[in-house]
Design a protein around this motif. Structure first.
Motif, PDB file in Angstrom:
ATOM      1  N   VAL A 112       0.837  -1.206   0.000  1.00 14.19           N
ATOM      2  CA  VAL A 112       0.000   0.000   0.000  1.00 14.19           C
ATOM      3  C   VAL A 112       0.874   1.259   0.000  1.00 14.19           C
ATOM      4  CG1 VAL A 112      -1.640   1.351   1.385  1.00 14.19           C
ATOM      5  CG2 VAL A 112      -2.025  -1.088   1.002  1.00 14.19           C
ATOM      6  N   ASP A 113       1.960   1.240   0.780  1.00 13.72           N
ATOM      7  CA  ASP A 113       2.869   2.396   0.806  1.00 13.72           C
ATOM      8  C   ASP A 113       3.450   2.671  -0.584  1.00 13.72           C
ATOM      9  OD1 ASP A 113       2.496   2.829   3.538  1.00 13.72           O
ATOM     10  OD2 ASP A 113       4.341   1.785   4.119  1.00 13.72           O
ATOM     11  N   VAL A 114       3.843   1.613  -1.288  1.00 11.94           N
ATOM     12  CA  VAL A 114       4.379   1.772  -2.649  1.00 11.94           C
ATOM     13  C   VAL A 114       3.303   2.357  -3.556  1.00 11.94           C
ATOM     14  CG1 VAL A 114       5.219   0.543  -4.691  1.00 11.94           C
ATOM     15  CG2 VAL A 114       6.123  -0.042  -2.439  1.00 11.94           C
ATOM     16  N   GLN A 115       2.096   1.802  -3.497  1.00 17.59           N
ATOM     17  CA  GLN A 115       1.000   2.269  -4.341  1.00 17.59           C
ATOM     18  C   GLN A 115       0.657   3.727  -4.036  1.00 17.59           C
ATOM     19  OE1 GLN A 115      -2.449   2.833  -3.253  1.00 17.59           O
ATOM     20  NE2 GLN A 115      -3.235   3.152  -5.313  1.00 17.59           N
ATOM     21  N   GLN A 116       0.618   4.101  -2.772  1.00 21.14           N
ATOM     22  CA  GLN A 116       0.289   5.484  -2.405  1.00 21.14           C
ATOM     23  C   GLN A 116       1.361   6.463  -2.875  1.00 21.14           C
ATOM     24  OE1 GLN A 116      -0.457   5.272   1.826  1.00 21.14           O
ATOM     25  NE2 GLN A 116      -2.641   4.952   1.510  1.00 21.14           N
ATOM     26  N   ALA A 117       2.606   6.066  -2.804  1.00 18.57           N
ATOM     27  CA  ALA A 117       3.682   6.932  -3.289  1.00 18.57           C
ATOM     28  C   ALA A 117       3.557   7.138  -4.803  1.00 18.57           C
ATOM     29  CB  ALA A 117       5.045   6.349  -2.930  1.00 18.57           C
ATOM     30  N   LEU A 118       3.222   6.082  -5.521  1.00 20.36           N
ATOM     31  CA  LEU A 118       3.037   6.207  -6.973  1.00 20.36           C
ATOM     32  C   LEU A 118       1.870   7.135  -7.300  1.00 20.36           C
ATOM     33  CD1 LEU A 118       3.633   2.512  -8.091  1.00 20.36           C
ATOM     34  CD2 LEU A 118       5.107   4.486  -8.571  1.00 20.36           C
ATOM     35  N   VAL A 119       0.749   6.940  -6.626  1.00 16.84           N
ATOM     36  CA  VAL A 119      -0.440   7.772  -6.866  1.00 16.84           C
ATOM     37  C   VAL A 119      -0.174   9.225  -6.496  1.00 16.84           C
ATOM     38  CG1 VAL A 119      -2.816   8.189  -6.063  1.00 16.84           C
ATOM     39  CG2 VAL A 119      -2.097   5.873  -6.664  1.00 16.84           C
ATOM     40  N   ALA A 120       0.632   9.445  -5.451  1.00 16.13           N
ATOM     41  CA  ALA A 120       0.939  10.807  -5.002  1.00 16.13           C
ATOM     42  C   ALA A 120       1.992  11.482  -5.864  1.00 16.13           C
ATOM     43  CB  ALA A 120       1.396  10.778  -3.545  1.00 16.13           C
ATOM     44  N   GLY A 121       2.505  10.779  -6.868  1.00 17.25           N
ATOM     45  CA  GLY A 121       3.481  11.384  -7.772  1.00 17.25           C
ATOM     46  C   GLY A 121       4.914  11.316  -7.286  1.00 17.25           C
ATOM     47  N   ALA A 122       5.241  10.285  -6.507  1.00 16.96           N
ATOM     48  CA  ALA A 122       6.609  10.114  -6.000  1.00 16.96           C
ATOM     49  C   ALA A 122       7.163   8.756  -6.435  1.00 16.96           C
ATOM     50  CB  ALA A 122       6.623  10.244  -4.480  1.00 16.96           C
ATOM     51  N   PRO A 123       7.359   8.560  -7.760  1.00 12.44           N
ATOM     52  CA  PRO A 123       7.839   7.256  -8.233  1.00 12.44           C
ATOM     53  C   PRO A 123       9.243   6.912  -7.737  1.00 12.44           C
ATOM     54  CG  PRO A 123       7.869   8.842 -10.025  1.00 12.44           C
ATOM     55  CD  PRO A 123       7.181   9.500  -8.859  1.00 12.44           C
ATOM     56  N   GLY A 124      10.080   7.923  -7.533  1.00 11.41           N
ATOM     57  CA  GLY A 124      11.427   7.657  -7.021  1.00 11.41           C
ATOM     58  C   GLY A 124      11.388   7.092  -5.614  1.00 11.41           C
ATOM     59  N   THR A 125      10.542   7.674  -4.777  1.00 15.84           N
ATOM     60  CA  THR A 125      10.371   7.171  -3.415  1.00 15.84           C
ATOM     61  C   THR A 125       9.813   5.753  -3.453  1.00 15.84           C
ATOM     62  OG1 THR A 125      10.013   9.393  -2.550  1.00 15.84           O
ATOM     63  CG2 THR A 125       9.211   7.568  -1.199  1.00 15.84           C
ATOM     64  N   ALA A 126       8.802   5.529  -4.296  1.00 14.71           N
ATOM     65  CA  ALA A 126       8.190   4.203  -4.412  1.00 14.71           C
ATOM     66  C   ALA A 126       9.212   3.162  -4.839  1.00 14.71           C
ATOM     67  CB  ALA A 126       7.032   4.243  -5.405  1.00 14.71           C
ATOM     68  N   LEU A 127      10.028   3.480  -5.840  1.00 14.82           N
ATOM     69  CA  LEU A 127      11.025   2.537  -6.338  1.00 14.82           C
ATOM     70  C   LEU A 127      12.116   2.279  -5.295  1.00 14.82           C
ATOM     71  CD1 LEU A 127      11.991   0.764  -8.650  1.00 14.82           C
ATOM     72  CD2 LEU A 127      13.208   2.750  -9.561  1.00 14.82           C
ATOM     73  N   ALA A 128      12.582   3.334  -4.642  1.00 10.56           N
ATOM     74  CA  ALA A 128      13.612   3.163  -3.611  1.00 10.56           C
ATOM     75  C   ALA A 128      13.096   2.292  -2.472  1.00 10.56           C
ATOM     76  CB  ALA A 128      14.048   4.528  -3.073  1.00 10.56           C
ATOM     77  N   TYR A 129      11.860   2.521  -2.058  1.00 19.89           N
ATOM     78  CA  TYR A 129      11.248   1.745  -0.983  1.00 19.89           C
ATOM     79  C   TYR A 129      11.018   0.303  -1.418  1.00 19.89           C
ATOM     80  CZ  TYR A 129       7.624   0.493   2.469  1.00 19.89           C
ATOM     81  OH  TYR A 129       6.881  -0.110   3.440  1.00 19.89           O
ATOM     82  N   LEU A 130      10.529   0.121  -2.639  1.00 17.14           N
ATOM     83  CA  LEU A 130      10.256  -1.205  -3.187  1.00 17.14           C
ATOM     84  C   LEU A 130      11.526  -2.048  -3.214  1.00 17.14           C
ATOM     85  CD1 LEU A 130       7.941  -2.841  -4.656  1.00 17.14           C
ATOM     86  CD2 LEU A 130       8.938  -2.012  -6.776  1.00 17.14           C
ATOM     87  N   ALA A 131      12.575  -1.517  -3.801  1.00 15.86           N
ATOM     88  CA  ALA A 131      13.841  -2.258  -3.912  1.00 15.86           C
ATOM     89  C   ALA A 131      14.564  -2.344  -2.566  1.00 15.86           C
ATOM     90  CB  ALA A 131      14.737  -1.593  -4.949  1.00 15.86           C
ATOM     91  N   GLY A 132      14.574  -1.240  -1.832  1.00 21.43           N
ATOM     92  CA  GLY A 132      15.283  -1.216  -0.555  1.00 21.43           C
ATOM     93  C   GLY A 132      14.728  -2.207   0.448  1.00 21.43           C
ATOM     94  N   THR A 133      13.414  -2.365   0.467  1.00 24.07           N
ATOM     95  CA  THR A 133      12.810  -3.311   1.400  1.00 24.07           C
ATOM     96  C   THR A 133      13.181  -4.746   1.043  1.00 24.07           C
ATOM     97  OG1 THR A 133      10.973  -1.837   1.910  1.00 24.07           O
ATOM     98  CG2 THR A 133      10.625  -4.168   2.342  1.00 24.07           C
ATOM     99  N   VAL A 134      13.074  -5.100  -0.217  1.00 27.61           N
ATOM    100  CA  VAL A 134      13.392  -6.481  -0.621  1.00 27.61           C
ATOM    101  C   VAL A 134      14.869  -6.790  -0.370  1.00 27.61           C
ATOM    102  CG1 VAL A 134      13.533  -8.077  -2.568  1.00 27.61           C
ATOM    103  CG2 VAL A 134      11.521  -6.626  -2.294  1.00 27.61           C
ATOM    104  N   LEU A 135      15.749  -5.921  -0.833  1.00 31.50           N
ATOM    105  CA  LEU A 135      17.187  -6.161  -0.645  1.00 31.50           C
ATOM    106  C   LEU A 135      17.560  -6.118   0.836  1.00 31.50           C
ATOM    107  CD1 LEU A 135      18.582  -4.074  -3.628  1.00 31.50           C
ATOM    108  CD2 LEU A 135      18.354  -6.560  -3.472  1.00 31.50           C
ATOM    109  N   GLY A 136      17.040  -5.128   1.550  1.00 39.09           N
ATOM    110  CA  GLY A 136      17.331  -5.018   2.975  1.00 39.09           C
ATOM    111  C   GLY A 136      16.831  -6.210   3.768  1.00 39.09           C
ATOM    112  N   ALA A 137      15.652  -6.706   3.430  1.00 38.93           N
ATOM    113  CA  ALA A 137      15.091  -7.862   4.133  1.00 38.93           C
ATOM    114  C   ALA A 137      15.944  -9.107   3.913  1.00 38.93           C
ATOM    115  CB  ALA A 137      13.654  -8.108   3.664  1.00 38.93           C
ATOM    116  N   LEU A 138      16.390  -9.309   2.692  1.00 38.78           N
ATOM    117  CA  LEU A 138      17.238 -10.472   2.399  1.00 38.78           C
ATOM    118  C   LEU A 138      18.571 -10.387   3.147  1.00 38.78           C
ATOM    119  CD1 LEU A 138      16.542 -10.881  -1.414  1.00 38.78           C
ATOM    120  CD2 LEU A 138      15.795 -12.414   0.426  1.00 38.78           C
ATOM    121  N   VAL A 139      19.163  -9.211   3.154  1.00 37.39           N
ATOM    122  CA  VAL A 139      20.420  -9.020   3.886  1.00 37.39           C
ATOM    123  C   VAL A 139      20.189  -9.206   5.382  1.00 37.39           C
ATOM    124  CG1 VAL A 139      22.166  -7.311   4.540  1.00 37.39           C
ATOM    125  CG2 VAL A 139      21.496  -7.561   2.134  1.00 37.39           C
ATOM    126  N   ALA A 140      19.102  -8.644   5.896  1.00 41.66           N
ATOM    127  CA  ALA A 140      18.823  -8.716   7.333  1.00 41.66           C
ATOM    128  C   ALA A 140      18.631 -10.147   7.815  1.00 41.66           C
ATOM    129  CB  ALA A 140      17.602  -7.861   7.674  1.00 41.66           C
TER     130      ALA A 140
END
Length: 158
Positions: A112-140
């Motif tokens: 939902v956070d990714v979708q809301q960022a996209l709808v609000a016009g913040a694709p960079g934030t959405a992409l950083a969060y999308l990738a950062g969460t997956v990569l960070g979770a795997l590393v963690a």
């Protein structure tokens, strides 16, 4: 016809391993109750943290990011400890892993956070969060497991 070797009832449990089968010796209602109780604890902790650190739709959702990464770190720690203990108490993984940490971490809020960022016009934030969460979770999760296992091996070697 032979069953494929990797087909499991629960992907965290290898039923060919005696210690993993220990969860099945407790009545299913007890396992479900322990998961539910843990889920309440984890969900309440997540809700409190998200309430303490709200974010705008265009802002980076730091609370959810931290919750998901710390939950992954803790599941790595938990699994290393349970492996070290030969599985531990049969209700430990259902209560702590599935319940507490499953209720604490949240894929739905992440999506939902990714979708809301996209709808609000913040694709960079959405992409950083999308990738950062997956990569960070795997590393963690890998880091939590590796560091805890190493510390436990060192402790046993003393």
């Amino acid at each position: 016809m032979a069953e494929p070797p990797d087909q499991r009832t629960d992907p965290d449990v290898d039923l060919r391993v005696d210690a993993d089968r220990g969860e099945l010796t407790i009545r299913p209602a007890t396992i479900l109750a322990s998961i539910a109780a843990g889920g309440v604890v984890g969900a309440l902790a997540r809700a409190a943290l998200q309430h303490a650190a709200p974010h705008a739709a265009t802002g980076f959702p730091w609370a959810t990011f931290a919750i998901n990464l710390s939950g992954c770190l803790l599941i790595g720690v938990l699994m290393a400890i349970l492996t070290h203990l030969g599985g531990g108490h049969p209700l430990a993984r259902p209560f702590l892993g599935v319940g507490v940490l499953g209720g604490f971490t949240t894929f739905s809020t992440y999506a939902v956070d990714v979708q809301q960022a996209l709808v609000a016009g913040a694709p960079g934030t959405a992409l950083a969060y999308l990738a950062g969460t997956v990569l960070g979770a795997l590393v963690a999760v890998g880091l939590g497991d590796a560091v805890t296992a190493a510390l436990l091996r060192r402790r046993v070697a003393r």
